[in-house]
Design a protein around this motif. Structure first.
Motif, short mmCIF file in Angstrom:
data_model
loop_
_atom_site.label_atom_id
_atom_site.label_comp_id
_atom_site.label_asym_id
_atom_site.label_seq_id
_atom_site.Cartn_x
_atom_site.Cartn_y
_atom_site.Cartn_z
N ARG A 102 0.85 -1.20 0.00
CA ARG A 102 0.00 0.00 0.00
C ARG A 102 0.88 1.25 0.00
N VAL A 103 0.23 2.39 -0.23
CA VAL A 103 0.85 3.70 -0.07
C VAL A 103 0.11 4.39 1.06
N GLN A 104 0.84 4.91 2.02
CA GLN A 104 0.22 5.57 3.15
C GLN A 104 0.64 7.05 3.21
N LYS A 105 -0.30 7.89 3.54
CA LYS A 105 -0.07 9.34 3.61
C LYS A 105 0.03 9.77 5.07
N PHE A 106 1.08 10.52 5.39
CA PHE A 106 1.33 10.98 6.75
C PHE A 106 1.56 12.50 6.77
N THR A 107 1.29 13.11 7.92
CA THR A 107 1.86 14.42 8.19
C THR A 107 3.35 14.22 8.44
N LEU A 108 4.10 15.31 8.43
CA LEU A 108 5.55 15.18 8.54
C LEU A 108 6.00 14.72 9.92
N ASP A 109 5.10 14.78 10.91
CA ASP A 109 5.46 14.27 12.24
C ASP A 109 4.92 12.87 12.48
N GLY A 110 4.41 12.21 11.42
CA GLY A 110 4.07 10.80 11.51
C GLY A 110 2.63 10.46 11.81
N GLN A 111 1.72 11.41 11.65
CA GLN A 111 0.30 11.12 11.85
C GLN A 111 -0.31 10.62 10.54
N SER A 112 -0.92 9.45 10.59
CA SER A 112 -1.51 8.87 9.38
C SER A 112 -2.75 9.66 8.95
N VAL A 113 -2.81 9.98 7.67
CA VAL A 113 -3.94 10.71 7.10
C VAL A 113 -4.81 9.78 6.26
N GLY A 114 -4.23 8.78 5.66
CA GLY A 114 -4.99 7.84 4.85
C GLY A 114 -4.07 6.93 4.08
N CYS A 115 -4.62 5.94 3.41
CA CYS A 115 -3.79 5.03 2.63
C CYS A 115 -4.57 4.46 1.45
N TRP A 116 -3.80 3.98 0.49
CA TRP A 116 -4.36 3.49 -0.77
C TRP A 116 -3.69 2.19 -1.13
N GLY A 117 -4.51 1.21 -1.54
CA GLY A 117 -3.98 -0.05 -2.03
C GLY A 117 -4.18 -1.19 -1.06
N THR A 118 -4.42 -2.36 -1.61
CA THR A 118 -4.43 -3.62 -0.87
C THR A 118 -3.67 -4.63 -1.70
N TYR A 119 -3.35 -5.78 -1.12
CA TYR A 119 -2.60 -6.79 -1.86
C TYR A 119 -3.47 -7.42 -2.94
N GLY A 120 -2.91 -7.56 -4.15
CA GLY A 120 -3.62 -8.21 -5.23
C GLY A 120 -3.09 -7.82 -6.58
N ARG A 121 -3.82 -8.20 -7.63
CA ARG A 121 -3.37 -7.96 -9.00
C ARG A 121 -4.32 -7.08 -9.81
N ALA A 122 -5.47 -6.77 -9.28
CA ALA A 122 -6.42 -5.91 -10.00
C ALA A 122 -5.94 -4.46 -9.96
N PRO A 123 -6.42 -3.61 -10.87
CA PRO A 123 -6.11 -2.18 -10.78
C PRO A 123 -6.51 -1.64 -9.41
#
Length: 295
Positions: A242-263
């Protein structure tokens, strides 16, 4: 359908947020990909990828093949890092040959740093990545027995080093990617410690965050990162696919992607790069392709 990383914490079902573009097919002929391991771009948004054939292939921003060249030797292993310096030269971390190769945009080899395995100044273990600061100094990360970062002047002369093998602050277990932010702080994906560490240009530790896991805010083998210039860092997680989005001090804002082969799904992604239009190009390595996300 355009895909975007959520602005609220928590991971999303990638089946509902498809990438803007998916391109690439497995193979060894020109334009095809064989487990690509690093990605970067130039000022014209041309994409440069290196794969398990030790080819550096050049594509336009939409995945159209343009050209390629190959590193001088690759029987021992393939490169794992690519970046551009301020002069527009491409740096290749020639991992298993203990060196950094510097090329022109056309693939002409201009300079080589290192080439000797060892722990002495200017010698290397397995080189993971190399970057250049605003003053033209080189920084190279390495893993294996040593796990450190070395700094060189613009001529390639050794200046200093920091880090060692371990999990204490300032130590590393595979510093996979090195990226400078707009304040000239060096961010390091300390992959097997499942964290990010941030240093000044003399190796002083400024910030470190991350812990192992698959929940939002946790990391599992972070391999690469990119900034959006708006106070966020995007982290490519090899282990969590996956790709995860953070603030610069490490707070998670959200993420994209799961394991697999589909778009919208990923299989052990190695890298990502943000283009001039703010889109993320994610190196979906074991699916032998690139996925583009509209942020």
């Amino acid at each position: 359908m355009l895909a975007c990383l959520l602005l609220t914490a928590g991971c999303i079902d990638s089946g509902t947020d498809l990438p803007e573009l998916v391109w690439g097919r497995a193979g060894v002929s020109p334009g095809r990909l064989q487990k690509p391991r690093a990605i970067t771009r130039d000022h014209q948004d041309r994409l440069y990828l290196v794969d398990m054939t030790a080819r550096i292939q050049v594509f336009d921003r939409d995945g159209g093949y343009r050209s390629s060249w190959q590193t001088p030797a690759h029987d021992n292993g393939r490169p794992t890092g690519l970046s551009f310096d301020p002069r527009g030269r491409i740096l290749v971390a020639d991992t298993h040959y203990y060196r950094v190769l510097i090329y022109s945009l056309s693939g002409e080899l201009l300079q080589s740093i290192g080439g000797v395995n060892g722990h002495g100044p200017g010698q290397f273990g397995f080189v993971t990545d190399a970057v250049v600061d605003a003053d033209g100094n080189f920084y190279a990360g390495e893993y294996g027995e040593f796990d450190r970062i070395q700094k060189f002047d613009p001529r390639g002369q050794y200046l200093l080093e920091w880090g060692s093998h371990g999990s204490e602050p300032g130590q590393f277990l595979r510093p996979q990617s090195l990226v400078f932010d707009d304040q000239q702080r060096l961010w390091v994906t300390d992959s097997c410690n499942h964290r990010l560490q941030v240093f000044d240009r003399n190796g002083k530790l400024l910030l470190a965050w991350g812990e192992q896991g698959s929940a939002p805010g946790q990391l599992y083998y972070p391999y690469d990162l990119a900034f959006d210039g708006q106070g966020h860092v995007y982290v490519c997680e090899f282990g969590n696919s996956r790709v995860q989005k953070f603030t610069l001090d490490g707070q998670s804002v959200g993420c994209w992607g799961t394991y697999g082969r589909a778009p919208g799904q990923l299989n052990n992604p190695w890298g990502l790069v943000r283009d001039s239009q703010g889109r993320l190009h994610v190196l979906d390595s074991n699916n032998h392709r690139v996925q583009r996300i509209e942020l």
